[in-house]
Design an enzyme around this catalytic site. Structure first.
Site, PDB file in Angstrom:
ATOM      1  N   SER A 176      20.268  -3.872  51.243  1.00  0.00           N
ATOM      2  CA  SER A 176      20.176  -5.034  51.681  1.00  0.00           C
ATOM      3  C   SER A 176      20.546  -5.296  53.066  1.00  0.00           C
ATOM      4  O   SER A 176      19.886  -4.480  53.877  1.00  0.00           O
ATOM      5  CB  SER A 176      21.460  -6.068  50.990  1.00  0.00           C
ATOM      6  OG  SER A 176      20.277  -7.179  50.926  1.00  0.00           O
TER       7      SER A 176
ATOM      8  N   ASP B  56      15.514  -1.813  49.918  1.00  0.00           N
ATOM      9  CA  ASP B  56      15.294  -3.356  49.549  1.00  0.00           C
ATOM     10  C   ASP B  56      15.790  -3.921  51.161  1.00  0.00           C
ATOM     11  O   ASP B  56      17.234  -4.599  50.996  1.00  0.00           O
ATOM     12  CB  ASP B  56      15.920  -4.183  49.042  1.00  0.00           C
ATOM     13  CG  ASP B  56      14.484  -5.091  48.422  1.00  0.00           C
ATOM     14  OD1 ASP B  56      13.872  -4.481  48.669  1.00  0.00           O
ATOM     15  OD2 ASP B  56      15.026  -5.814  47.534  1.00  0.00           O
TER      16      ASP B  56
ATOM     17  N   HIS C  68      16.435  -6.883  43.579  1.00  0.00           N
ATOM     18  CA  HIS C  68      16.704  -6.736  44.377  1.00  0.00           C
ATOM     19  C   HIS C  68      18.180  -5.017  44.456  1.00  0.00           C
ATOM     20  O   HIS C  68      17.382  -4.133  44.648  1.00  0.00           O
ATOM     21  CB  HIS C  68      17.489  -7.850  45.189  1.00  0.00           C
ATOM     22  CG  HIS C  68      18.325  -7.506  46.545  1.00  0.00           C
ATOM     23  ND1 HIS C  68      17.482  -6.917  47.354  1.00  0.00           N
ATOM     24  CD2 HIS C  68      19.689  -8.246  46.997  1.00  0.00           C
ATOM     25  CE1 HIS C  68      18.486  -6.973  48.328  1.00  0.00           C
ATOM     26  NE2 HIS C  68      19.715  -7.777  48.322  1.00  0.00           N
TER      27      HIS C  68
END
Length: 329
Positions: free
Chosen positions: A181, A205, A267
């Site tokens: 992230s 991601d 996610h």
């Protein structure tokens, strides 16, 4: 503007609360989440960044912690301190082994699931130096503030790795930087600080909100080989939905994952898929000519394994990967 933080847990609503639908219709708000998957947060994207929080990180990168795990200390970390060579030479660090750096995302810390899972997975696979970077002092801030502080955190990581190289002689070609992230953009900036010399960067991601047009985002030139694994892109996704690396893998189309009912789950699948690939090297990407082929699952190009721990991995292009619903996928 006034900072607004509305923490909304998915199973708890009160009669006095503003309806969630009304918040979603407000263009000033975006859906965001804890990277450890515990709760939702709705945050005003016009929040003024907390200047004190990220300027202090800029002035003092030692606010970030570098925690070493090896097969000699798989559960109890040793703290490596920038500027303190003894903290490295007296540790279990082995210059002959690869260096795996793991960087968490927003509202996370050294103890969150992604760090523990990936650390344990790598150590079970091979004898390596795992360095978990804890930047929770800034990551615990509001999302806008955390985004603003990412460049300073990334530069601090790059400077620490340069110090590690100077103390031990470990080669940048023996380093693999992994970020989830917001952490994906941090490792990209760290690689940029080292002029793209590290062997490999894997972005799990990479965060999407406020990053699509951000010049500080992860990019292909940040390492010898840069890979991005996309699992929750799209207009409402938490990840960035476009190709940004040497090789970009769009898993099950890159937006929503089988077995997941929430964006948080999709996610988090990025680090779960990656960990499984380190253990089994079994997730195969099929090269695509364009994103329409990714969406239609009609890619017919060459095959490239997604993820794994190969420091000498090479590849370019966009790939579609199809998986099962449960581990090891």
């Amino acid at each position: 503007y006034v900072n607004i933080y509305l923490f909304i847990f998915v199973t708890v609503y009160t009669a006095a609360a503003v309806p969630l639908a009304n918040l979603k219709d407000n263009p000033h708000f975006t859906d965001l989440s804890y990277d450890d998957g515990k709760a939702w947060q709705m945050e005003d994207i016009e929040e003024l960044s907390n200047i004190n929080s990220f300027s202090e990180v800029s002035r003092n990168p030692e606010n970030n912690r570098y925690l070493l795990y090896t097969r000699r200390n798989p559960d109890a970390s040793q703290t490596l301190r920038p500027g303190n060579s003894n903290s490295i030479t007296l540790s279990t660090f082995n210059v002959n082994n690869p260096v795996i750096v793991i960087v968490h995302g927003w509202l996370s810390n050294q103890h969150t699931d992604d760090n523990i899972f990936l650390k344990d997975t790598f150590l079970a696979k091979s004898d390596v130096n795992i360095i978990v970077m804890d930047w929770s002092r800034l990551a615990s801030s509001g999302y806008i503030t955390a985004v603003a502080g990412v460049p300073a955190v990334g530069r601090g990581l790059g400077q620490f790795l340069n110090f590690l190289n100077g103390v031990t002689g470990v080669s940048f070609k023996n380093m693999h930087l992994i970020g989830f992230s917001l952490g994906a953009h941090i490792v990209g900036i760290a690689g940029r600080e080292l002029n793209g010399a590290v062997a490999r960067i894997t972005g799990l991601d990479p965060a999407g909100p406020l990053w699509n047009l951000n010049s500080n985002r992860l990019r292909a030139s940040d390492a010898v080989y840069v890979e991005a694994i996309h699992t929750n892109g799209g207009a409402l996704g938490m990840g960035i939905g476009t190709a940004i690396a040497d090789a970009d893998f769009f898993v099950n189309g890159g937006n929503n994952q089988p077995g997941c009912l929430t964006p948080i789950c999709s996610h988090n699948r990025a680090w779960e898929f990656f960990g499984a690939s380190v253990s089994y090297n079994h997730l195969l990407g099929r090269k695509c000519s364009n994103m329409l082929q990714v969406t239609l699952n009609s890619c017919r190009g060459e095959v490239l394994n997604m993820g794994n721990d190969d420091l000498n991995k090479k590849g370019t292009g966009i790939y579609r990967v199809n998986t099962q619903r449960g581990y090891p996928y």
